[in-house]
Design a protein around this motif. Sequence first.
Motif, short mmCIF file in Angstrom:
data_model
loop_
_atom_site.label_atom_id
_atom_site.label_comp_id
_atom_site.label_asym_id
_atom_site.label_seq_id
_atom_site.Cartn_x
_atom_site.Cartn_y
_atom_site.Cartn_z
N HIS A 48 90.83 99.07 45.20
CA HIS A 48 89.98 98.23 46.04
C HIS A 48 90.88 97.70 47.15
CE1 HIS A 48 86.90 98.33 42.97
NE2 HIS A 48 87.68 97.73 42.09
N ARG A 90 91.38 94.94 49.69
CA ARG A 90 90.92 93.59 50.03
C ARG A 90 91.51 93.16 51.37
NH1 ARG A 90 87.21 93.37 45.84
NH2 ARG A 90 88.22 93.41 43.80
N THR A 122 85.96 93.97 51.31
CA THR A 122 86.65 94.97 50.49
C THR A 122 86.16 96.38 50.82
OG1 THR A 122 86.93 93.40 48.68
CG2 THR A 122 87.11 95.73 48.12
N LYS A 138 85.70 85.61 48.53
CA LYS A 138 85.32 87.00 48.36
C LYS A 138 85.68 87.79 49.61
CE LYS A 138 81.50 86.27 45.12
NZ LYS A 138 80.06 86.53 44.85
N ASN A 196 81.20 92.56 49.83
CA ASN A 196 81.48 91.15 50.08
C ASN A 196 81.14 90.70 51.49
OD1 ASN A 196 82.28 90.85 47.44
ND2 ASN A 196 84.46 90.99 47.88
#
Length: 272
Positions: free
Chosen positions: A55, A57, A81, A78, A93
Amino acid sequence: MKRTLILSLPLALLAACSQNPAPAGNADDLAPAPAAAAAQKTAAHLDVQRLHGQHWRLKDATGADGKRIDALFVRADKPVTLDFSEGRVSVSNACNGMSGGYTVADGNLVLSQLASTRMACEPSIMALDEAVGSRLQGTLKTELADNGELTLRTAQGEVLVFAPEPTAETRFGGPGERVFLEVAAQTKPCPHPLIKDKQCLQVREVQFDDQGLKQGEPGGFENFYDNIEGYTHEAGTRNVLRVNRFKVANPPADASSQAYVLDMVVESAVEK
């Protein structure tokens, strides 16, 4: 009231025939210039396998002026991503889920225009969709640092830095089993040898067909002692969750042999 969410090619070696002999010189004279060597290194580093299994981010984003792009960080808890899989990139997100095609060309990431669902959110989060979509398109100059961070540079000179986080499939060594769990609105006390006054989610498994229709009658709710990664229960809200269930290799003696990771909330209803 019930709320329902509906959900490289390798470069060919070109052989050139010439009647003229190669120019004389030592190896240093024929070595690529530093800038070209750096470009070759970047291209070699960016490949599909490096993008998969993580993932990505969003960690930092700055404009051409060097200032932080605050519009990309309205959800501090959050971060935006990216996930790459089978020629597709998905964005989570933001307000809506977004996805599109991608390729890797000359060491850079090439993104098609992202498609989006159409769900309403509060204004600042809705604006996040536009802030993300307007930047993640076309050819982005790409770098993968030694620490694993992915840097994307837009044509406007903006710099987006993403930190990698292993996916559940990477952490647990393979794909999980897709299951649907219904979580009752209220928790109940449940016995636990180490936790006094423990409250357990009340969970039962439900079945769906390929058209998304429920099949059969689910059993009764039972105490659920495990955690569901990515899920936070709100008292008074019943949810149907789509989760991935993984086998945990060599778990500790007091831990579960299974791990549950939330994929999405399929259905949600507030019960009074």
